[in-house]
Design a protein around this motif. Structure first.
Motif, PDB file in Angstrom:
ATOM      1  N   PHE A 121      37.782 -15.917  -8.520  1.00 36.17           N
ATOM      2  CA  PHE A 121      36.755 -16.697  -7.839  1.00 36.17           C
ATOM      3  C   PHE A 121      36.589 -16.271  -6.379  1.00 36.17           C
ATOM      4  CE2 PHE A 121      35.338 -20.488  -5.473  1.00 36.17           C
ATOM      5  CZ  PHE A 121      34.160 -20.747  -6.135  1.00 36.17           C
ATOM      6  N   CYS A 122      37.713 -16.004  -5.724  1.00 36.03           N
ATOM      7  CA  CYS A 122      37.659 -15.598  -4.323  1.00 36.03           C
ATOM      8  C   CYS A 122      38.900 -14.758  -4.010  1.00 36.03           C
ATOM      9  CB  CYS A 122      37.598 -16.810  -3.388  1.00 36.03           C
ATOM     10  SG  CYS A 122      39.026 -17.925  -3.537  1.00 36.03           S
ATOM     11  N   GLU A 123      38.923 -14.176  -2.811  1.00 34.37           N
ATOM     12  CA  GLU A 123      40.072 -13.365  -2.410  1.00 34.37           C
ATOM     13  C   GLU A 123      41.279 -14.285  -2.197  1.00 34.37           C
ATOM     14  OE1 GLU A 123      41.338 -10.006   0.930  1.00 34.37           O
ATOM     15  OE2 GLU A 123      39.398 -11.040   1.078  1.00 34.37           O
ATOM     16  N   PRO A 124      42.404 -13.991  -2.799  1.00 33.58           N
ATOM     17  CA  PRO A 124      43.560 -14.892  -2.686  1.00 33.58           C
ATOM     18  C   PRO A 124      44.269 -14.776  -1.344  1.00 33.58           C
ATOM     19  CG  PRO A 124      44.153 -12.959  -3.978  1.00 33.58           C
ATOM     20  CD  PRO A 124      42.658 -12.847  -3.704  1.00 33.58           C
ATOM     21  N   ILE A 125      44.891 -15.882  -0.958  1.00 29.10           N
ATOM     22  CA  ILE A 125      45.781 -15.876   0.216  1.00 29.10           C
ATOM     23  C   ILE A 125      47.205 -15.630  -0.245  1.00 29.10           C
ATOM     24  CG2 ILE A 125      46.754 -17.336   2.042  1.00 29.10           C
ATOM     25  CD1 ILE A 125      44.033 -18.685   2.269  1.00 29.10           C
ATOM     26  N   LEU A 143      50.234 -31.423   0.410  1.00 26.90           N
ATOM     27  CA  LEU A 143      50.638 -31.309  -0.994  1.00 26.90           C
ATOM     28  C   LEU A 143      49.441 -30.905  -1.859  1.00 26.90           C
ATOM     29  CD1 LEU A 143      52.982 -31.647  -2.979  1.00 26.90           C
ATOM     30  CD2 LEU A 143      52.323 -34.048  -3.238  1.00 26.90           C
ATOM     31  N   THR A 144      48.287 -31.507  -1.586  1.00 28.13           N
ATOM     32  CA  THR A 144      47.065 -31.158  -2.310  1.00 28.13           C
ATOM     33  C   THR A 144      46.701 -29.700  -2.077  1.00 28.13           C
ATOM     34  OG1 THR A 144      46.219 -33.428  -2.172  1.00 28.13           O
ATOM     35  CG2 THR A 144      44.614 -31.698  -2.589  1.00 28.13           C
ATOM     36  N   LEU A 145      46.852 -29.247  -0.841  1.00 25.52           N
ATOM     37  CA  LEU A 145      46.569 -27.842  -0.521  1.00 25.52           C
ATOM     38  C   LEU A 145      47.474 -26.913  -1.321  1.00 25.52           C
ATOM     39  CD1 LEU A 145      45.237 -25.611   1.268  1.00 25.52           C
ATOM     40  CD2 LEU A 145      47.138 -25.966   2.875  1.00 25.52           C
ATOM     41  N   PHE A 146      48.766 -27.202  -1.355  1.00 29.22           N
ATOM     42  CA  PHE A 146      49.711 -26.335  -2.064  1.00 29.22           C
ATOM     43  C   PHE A 146      49.429 -26.297  -3.565  1.00 29.22           C
ATOM     44  CE2 PHE A 146      53.438 -26.635   1.174  1.00 29.22           C
ATOM     45  CZ  PHE A 146      52.746 -25.769   2.007  1.00 29.22           C
ATOM     46  N   LYS A 147      48.858 -27.373  -4.107  1.00 28.38           N
ATOM     47  CA  LYS A 147      48.568 -27.424  -5.533  1.00 28.38           C
ATOM     48  C   LYS A 147      47.227 -26.788  -5.888  1.00 28.38           C
ATOM     49  CE  LYS A 147      51.217 -31.609  -6.663  1.00 28.38           C
ATOM     50  NZ  LYS A 147      51.132 -32.990  -7.211  1.00 28.38           N
ATOM     51  N   ASN A 148      46.455 -26.428  -4.877  1.00 26.98           N
ATOM     52  CA  ASN A 148      45.108 -25.907  -5.111  1.00 26.98           C
ATOM     53  C   ASN A 148      45.158 -24.437  -5.540  1.00 26.98           C
ATOM     54  OD1 ASN A 148      42.409 -25.161  -5.050  1.00 26.98           O
ATOM     55  ND2 ASN A 148      41.965 -26.371  -3.220  1.00 26.98           N
ATOM     56  N   PRO A 149      44.731 -24.103  -6.770  1.00 31.35           N
ATOM     57  CA  PRO A 149      44.787 -22.727  -7.246  1.00 31.35           C
ATOM     58  C   PRO A 149      43.840 -21.778  -6.510  1.00 31.35           C
ATOM     59  CG  PRO A 149      43.645 -24.101  -8.829  1.00 31.35           C
ATOM     60  CD  PRO A 149      44.220 -25.025  -7.805  1.00 31.35           C
ATOM     61  N   VAL A 150      42.956 -22.338  -5.680  1.00 31.36           N
ATOM     62  CA  VAL A 150      42.090 -21.473  -4.868  1.00 31.36           C
ATOM     63  C   VAL A 150      42.935 -20.555  -3.985  1.00 31.36           C
ATOM     64  CG1 VAL A 150      40.490 -21.483  -2.894  1.00 31.36           C
ATOM     65  CG2 VAL A 150      40.015 -22.906  -4.886  1.00 31.36           C
ATOM     66  N   LEU A 151      44.113 -21.010  -3.573  1.00 23.77           N
ATOM     67  CA  LEU A 151      44.979 -20.188  -2.727  1.00 23.77           C
ATOM     68  C   LEU A 151      45.381 -18.889  -3.413  1.00 23.77           C
ATOM     69  CD1 LEU A 151      47.357 -22.823  -1.045  1.00 23.77           C
ATOM     70  CD2 LEU A 151      45.227 -21.846  -0.169  1.00 23.77           C
ATOM     71  N   LYS A 152      45.370 -18.881  -4.754  1.00 20.20           N
ATOM     72  CA  LYS A 152      45.650 -17.636  -5.469  1.00 20.20           C
ATOM     73  C   LYS A 152      44.357 -17.010  -6.013  1.00 20.20           C
ATOM     74  CE  LYS A 152      46.823 -19.908  -9.900  1.00 20.20           C
ATOM     75  NZ  LYS A 152      47.731 -19.902 -11.055  1.00 20.20           N
TER      76      LYS A 152
END
Length: 242
Positions: free
Chosen positions: A231-235, A213-222
């Protein structure tokens, strides 16, 4: 005299100024030896800022709790800023000490809280210490904001789907597939628990539903972190993450 020893250091202070717990302990025990004090307890808060509420400092909380049963005459620390850098929190604890008729002493500084001028001096010293801590915090925030703007990580572990490279997050293609499979499964079944079991069985992981759940809420994924959308390349695309 029966005494408690209190020692505190934040990680930054330990590196910058050498305020190690060992150095404080050595100074305090030497002081006790010179004055024939009996040490009833030693309390160490390591890596904890003096600006934090006293309730967030485990050793401080334990020290105050022990006042009910151990009854020292005085609490010793090396300097006032080892005890507090926050005026409001200082007086919360001082009220507890007053009720227990326990005094404190900074062995490397002179204070007299029995007079109005002495208490004023303590207030001034605490104000200066709090201001210094606030300025340091602001500088740290500025440095961190600059690092984030450059796409540099601040520390910790990389988010699933990424790895560290030259202080930046880059996609780890094997892990990217895990993330995409997890997202796809969740979108189909709308169940965090079922998705957790699915990726654990498929990839031999030991994730729990809270971590997923924490992973899904992490905006780093986008690709976003602390307000930096690049910030970084999105998944995932922004639409997928939303």
């Amino acid at each position: 005299m029966k005494v408690f020893l209190y020692e505190r250091v934040s990680s930054e202070e330990q590196v910058k100024h050498g305020y190690s717990l060992d150095a404080q302990h050595e100074a305090l025990t030497a002081f006790c030896d010179r004055h024939n004090h009996v040490i009833l307890g030693v309390y160490k808060d390591e890596g904890i800022s003096a600006r934090k509420p006293y309730t967030k400092r485990p050793a401080m909380v334990q020290l105050l709790a022990d006042l009910d049963c151990v009854k020292p005459d005085i609490i010793l620390f090396t300097k006032l800023d080892r005890w507090f850098r926050n005026i409001k929190e200082y007086y919360k604890v001082q009220d507890i000490l007053d009720k227990n008729k326990v005094y404190w002493k900074a062995i490397n500084e002179e204070y007299d809280t029995s007079t109005a001028s002495g208490r004023l001096y303590v207030n001034i010293k605490l104000s200066i210490a709090q201001d210094e801590a606030d300025r340091t915090s602001e500088r740290i925030k500025d440095v961190q904001a600059h690092q984030v703007a450059q796409g540099k990580v601040l520390g910790g572990k990389p988010t699933l789907g990424y790895r560290f490279e030259n202080k930046k997050l880059v996609k780890d293609e094997e892990q990217v597939q895990i993330v995409k499979d997890a997202v796809k499964h969740f979108m189909m079944h709308q169940s965090i628990n079922a998705t957790t079991r699915y990726i654990n069985e498929l990839y031999g992981l030991k994730y729990d539903h809270r971590a997923l759940l924490t992973l899904f809420k992490n905006p780093v994924l986008k690709g976003e972190y602390r307000g930096n959308p690049n910030f970084c390349e999105p998944i995932l695309t922004t639409e997928e993450w939303d």
